[in-house]
Design a protein around this motif. Structure first.
Motif, mmCIF file in Angstrom:
data_model
loop_
_atom_site.group_PDB
_atom_site.id
_atom_site.type_symbol
_atom_site.label_atom_id
_atom_site.label_comp_id
_atom_site.label_asym_id
_atom_site.label_seq_id
_atom_site.Cartn_x
_atom_site.Cartn_y
_atom_site.Cartn_z
ATOM 1 N N ALA A 45 -0.715 -9.388 -3.579
ATOM 2 C CA ALA A 45 -1.120 -7.530 -3.726
ATOM 3 C C ALA A 45 -2.002 -7.223 -5.390
ATOM 4 C CB ALA A 45 0.117 -7.028 -4.718
ATOM 5 N N ALA A 46 -2.635 -8.335 -5.563
ATOM 6 C CA ALA A 46 -3.413 -8.239 -6.790
ATOM 7 C C ALA A 46 -4.787 -7.681 -5.649
ATOM 8 C CB ALA A 46 -4.213 -9.368 -7.031
ATOM 9 N N ALA A 47 -4.925 -8.386 -4.947
ATOM 10 C CA ALA A 47 -5.993 -8.085 -3.682
ATOM 11 C C ALA A 47 -6.536 -7.001 -2.400
ATOM 12 C CB ALA A 47 -6.013 -9.272 -2.664
ATOM 13 N N TRP A 48 -4.443 -6.585 -2.796
ATOM 14 C CA TRP A 48 -4.017 -5.246 -1.892
ATOM 15 C C TRP A 48 -4.255 -3.986 -1.879
ATOM 16 C CZ3 TRP A 48 -0.120 -8.625 1.190
ATOM 17 C CH2 TRP A 48 -0.379 -9.604 2.236
ATOM 18 N N THR A 49 -4.161 -4.107 -3.591
ATOM 19 C CA THR A 49 -3.777 -2.676 -4.435
ATOM 20 C C THR A 49 -4.090 -2.557 -5.203
ATOM 21 O OG1 THR A 49 -1.291 -3.888 -4.628
ATOM 22 C CG2 THR A 49 -0.819 -3.008 -3.119
ATOM 23 N N PRO A 50 -5.295 -2.417 -5.770
ATOM 24 C CA PRO A 50 -6.199 -2.040 -7.062
ATOM 25 C C PRO A 50 -5.296 -1.404 -8.468
ATOM 26 C CG PRO A 50 -7.019 -1.053 -5.308
ATOM 27 C CD PRO A 50 -6.085 -1.278 -5.135
ATOM 28 N N LEU A 107 13.001 3.159 -0.425
ATOM 29 C CA LEU A 107 11.876 3.141 -1.081
ATOM 30 C C LEU A 107 10.860 4.420 -1.457
ATOM 31 C CD1 LEU A 107 9.953 0.454 -1.772
ATOM 32 C CD2 LEU A 107 8.710 0.818 0.035
ATOM 33 N N ARG A 108 11.307 4.809 -0.335
ATOM 34 C CA ARG A 108 9.829 6.367 -0.406
ATOM 35 C C ARG A 108 12.037 7.251 -1.821
ATOM 36 N NH1 ARG A 108 9.422 6.803 6.059
ATOM 37 N NH2 ARG A 108 7.528 5.859 5.501
ATOM 38 N N ALA A 109 13.202 6.805 -1.616
ATOM 39 C CA ALA A 109 13.973 7.705 -2.335
ATOM 40 C C ALA A 109 14.101 7.651 -3.560
ATOM 41 C CB ALA A 109 15.600 7.443 -1.842
ATOM 42 N N LEU A 110 13.526 6.176 -4.021
ATOM 43 C CA LEU A 110 13.564 5.442 -5.404
ATOM 44 C C LEU A 110 12.052 5.952 -5.849
ATOM 45 C CD1 LEU A 110 15.163 1.900 -4.533
ATOM 46 C CD2 LEU A 110 16.751 3.893 -6.138
ATOM 47 N N ALA A 111 11.080 6.253 -5.417
ATOM 48 C CA ALA A 111 10.004 6.421 -5.354
ATOM 49 C C ALA A 111 9.678 8.168 -6.532
ATOM 50 C CB ALA A 111 9.101 6.918 -4.251
ATOM 51 N N PRO A 112 8.931 7.569 -7.637
ATOM 52 C CA PRO A 112 8.914 8.856 -8.915
ATOM 53 C C PRO A 112 8.328 10.168 -8.487
ATOM 54 C CG PRO A 112 6.825 7.183 -9.272
ATOM 55 C CD PRO A 112 7.776 6.366 -7.895
ATOM 56 N N GLN A 113 9.245 10.951 -8.587
ATOM 57 C CA GLN A 113 9.538 12.093 -8.219
ATOM 58 C C GLN A 113 8.935 13.658 -8.908
ATOM 59 O OE1 GLN A 113 11.539 12.804 -5.126
ATOM 60 N NE2 GLN A 113 11.919 10.383 -5.309
ATOM 61 N N GLU A 130 1.429 -1.552 -0.274
ATOM 62 C CA GLU A 130 0.032 0.060 -0.078
ATOM 63 C C GLU A 130 0.762 1.063 -0.277
ATOM 64 O OE1 GLU A 130 -4.339 -1.403 1.970
ATOM 65 O OE2 GLU A 130 -2.370 -0.174 3.694
ATOM 66 N N GLU A 131 2.121 0.711 0.921
ATOM 67 C CA GLU A 131 2.345 2.624 0.868
ATOM 68 C C GLU A 131 3.705 2.368 -0.409
ATOM 69 O OE1 GLU A 131 6.860 4.302 3.147
ATOM 70 O OE2 GLU A 131 6.043 2.547 3.957
ATOM 71 N N THR A 132 3.946 1.299 -1.114
ATOM 72 C CA THR A 132 4.862 1.295 -2.773
ATOM 73 C C THR A 132 3.432 2.217 -3.501
ATOM 74 O OG1 THR A 132 5.543 -0.564 -2.158
ATOM 75 C CG2 THR A 132 5.610 -0.077 -4.487
ATOM 76 N N ALA A 133 2.317 2.128 -3.476
ATOM 77 C CA ALA A 133 1.292 2.607 -4.689
ATOM 78 C C ALA A 133 0.916 3.984 -4.203
ATOM 79 C CB ALA A 133 0.228 1.664 -4.551
ATOM 80 N N ALA A 134 1.091 4.080 -2.845
ATOM 81 C CA ALA A 134 0.898 5.466 -2.374
ATOM 82 C C ALA A 134 2.190 6.717 -2.924
ATOM 83 C CB ALA A 134 0.737 5.496 -0.583
ATOM 84 N N LEU A 135 3.135 5.718 -2.675
ATOM 85 C CA LEU A 135 4.239 6.676 -3.215
ATOM 86 C C LEU A 135 4.658 7.143 -5.535
ATOM 87 C CD1 LEU A 135 7.132 4.968 -1.084
ATOM 88 C CD2 LEU A 135 6.356 7.664 -0.684
ATOM 89 N N GLY A 136 3.359 6.385 -5.543
ATOM 90 C CA GLY A 136 3.302 6.551 -6.801
ATOM 91 C C GLY A 136 4.362 5.614 -7.566
#
Length: 319
Positions: free
Chosen positions: A53-58, A313-319, A26-32
Motif C-alpha cells: 500500500a505504501a507503494a500503491w497509494t501515497p 466498502l463504499r457504504a462505510l466510506a466518509p460521507q 486505490e479505490e479505498t483512497a478515492a473513497l476518502g
C-alpha cells in the motif's frame, strides 16, 4: 489538543490475493478513507500488505493492529518499523501488543511471560532505537547490548498499544500514543477511553458482517464470538465491561470440551452488541456510533467478498 477523526479499514480484504489489492487500495483512497490497518495472527504478515500500500497509494496512513511484541526480536522489530517509516514517510503508525498465548507459545514457541512488562519494555526500547541512540539496556523482560539502528527515519511514528483492560489501557496512554481495541460495543467506548486518558488516539477494529439474514449472523457470529471470548484475556475484558454473566455458560462448556454446547450458550444480545450487522447503511450507522462514543479511528474488519465487499466498502466510506 484534539485528536482528529480518521476513517480506516482493516486489510487485507478477505479472499483477495495480495497482488490484486492495488485496485482495492486505490479505490479505498478515492473513497476518502484515511487509513489502512493490518493485523498479524495466523494469516498474512502484518507489514507486507502495508508495504504494498505504501507503494500503491501515497496518501493513506498505514497501521498495524497489531504486531505481537514477542514474535520478532527487539532489533528485528526496530528494523521492520524503520523500514516502514522510510517506505511511507510520516504515514506509518505502529500498533503493538502482547497477542495471546496461543499465537505466541503454541504457534511460535516463545514463552508468553509478563505481557504488560514486555509491551512496556518494547515501547521504551523502540523509542530509544528509532531515535538513533546506541542501545545497551537490561529491561525487565529482555536485554539489548550495543545495538544501533542503521536506518534513519524521517520522524518518530506514533506507537499505539493493543489494550483490553485498565492496566494496559493506561500504559497505552502513559507511554504510548494511544490504544487499539476490539470486541467492544459503542456503549463500552467511554469506559475504555477514560482509562487511556485525554488527547490519545483510540483505534477500534469492529467486526462487520453486512447481511440482513440474522440466522446467518447467529451461525457465523457465534463461531466468531467463541473464537475470541474463550481466550482468557478477552473473557476478562468482557467481564470488566459487565458481560461476565453473558459469557459464563459459554466458557464453562468450552472449558469442559463441549464446543457445540458452548456455541448454543451464546445469547443473541451478545452478537448484537459486539458484531456490526445489517444492511450496508445500517452497518455504516453502527460504525458511526463508535466514533460518536469516542473512537478516533474506526477500522472495520469486514466479512464480505466480491461485489458485497465493494458495496460495504463504499457504504462505510466518509460521507
Amino acid at each position: 489538543m484534539s485528536i482528529p477523526r480518521r476513517y480506516g479499514i482493516t486489510v487485507p480484504f478477505g479472499t483477495v490475493p495480495l497482488l490484486e489489492h492495488k485496485d482495492w487500495f486505490e479505490e479505498t483512497a478515492a473513497l476518502g478513507y484515511t487509513d489502512l490497518w493490518s493485523a498479524e495472527a495466523g494469516s498474512h504478515d502484518g507489514l507486507v500488505p502495508l508495504a504494498l500500500a505504501a507503494a500503491w497509494t501515497p496518501t493513506l496512513r498505514l497501521g498495524t493492529a497489531i504486531l505481537p511484541v514477542y514474535t520478532r526480536g527487539a532489533a528485528t522489530l526496530a528494523g521492520a518499523v524503520a523500514s516502514m517509516c522510510q517506505a511511507a514517510p510520516g504515514r506509518f503508525a505502529l500498533g503493538i501488543g502482547s497477542s495471546s498465548p496461543t499465537i505466541v507459545e503454541s504457534w511460535n514457541a516463545v514463552p508468553f511471560e509478563k505481557p504488560y512488562q514486555r509491551v512496556r519494555d518494547t515501547i521504551r526500547f523502540l523509542r530509544a532505537a528509532l531515535s538513533g541512540e546506541k542501545v545497551t539496556a537490561d529491561y525487565e523482560t529482555f536485554s539489548v547490548h550495543g545495538f544501533r539502528l542503521d536506518v534513519a527515519i524521517p520522524e518518530m511514528p506514533p506507537i499505539l498499544v493493543g489494550a483490553l483492560r485498565p492496566g494496559m489501557l493506561r500504559l497505552a496512554g502513559r507511554e504510548g500514543d494511544g490504544a487499539i481495541t476490539n470486541w467492544c460495543s459503542p456503549a463500552d467506548v467511554p469506559r475504555i477511553a477514560a482509562e487511556v486518558g485525554e488527547d490519545c488516539e483510540i483505534v477500534c477494529r469492529m467486526m462487520v458482517f453486512p447481511t440482513t439474514d440474522f440466522d446467518l449472523v447467529r451461525l457465523v457470529g457465534r463461531r466468531m464470538v467463541a473464537a475470541y471470548l474463550t481466550v482468557p484475556a478477552y473473557a476478562a475484558f468482557q467481564e470488566w465491561l459487565g458481560r461476565g454473566d453473558a459469557i459464563r455458560a459459554m466458557n464453562e462448556r468450552w472449558a469442559a470440551g463441549d464446543r457445540s454446547g458452548a456455541l448454543e450458550q451464546i445469547p443473541d444480545t451478545l452478537i448484537d452488541e459486539l458484531i456490526v450487522h445489517g444492511s450496508p447503511q445500517e452497518c455504516a450507522r453502527r460504525v458511526e456510533e463508535y466514533a460518536a462514543a469516542g473512537v478516533t479511528t474506526t477500522a472495520p474488519a469486514v466479512a464480505a467478498q466480491g461485489d458485497d465487499l465493494r458495496t460495504i466498502l463504499r457504504a462505510l466510506a466518509p460521507q
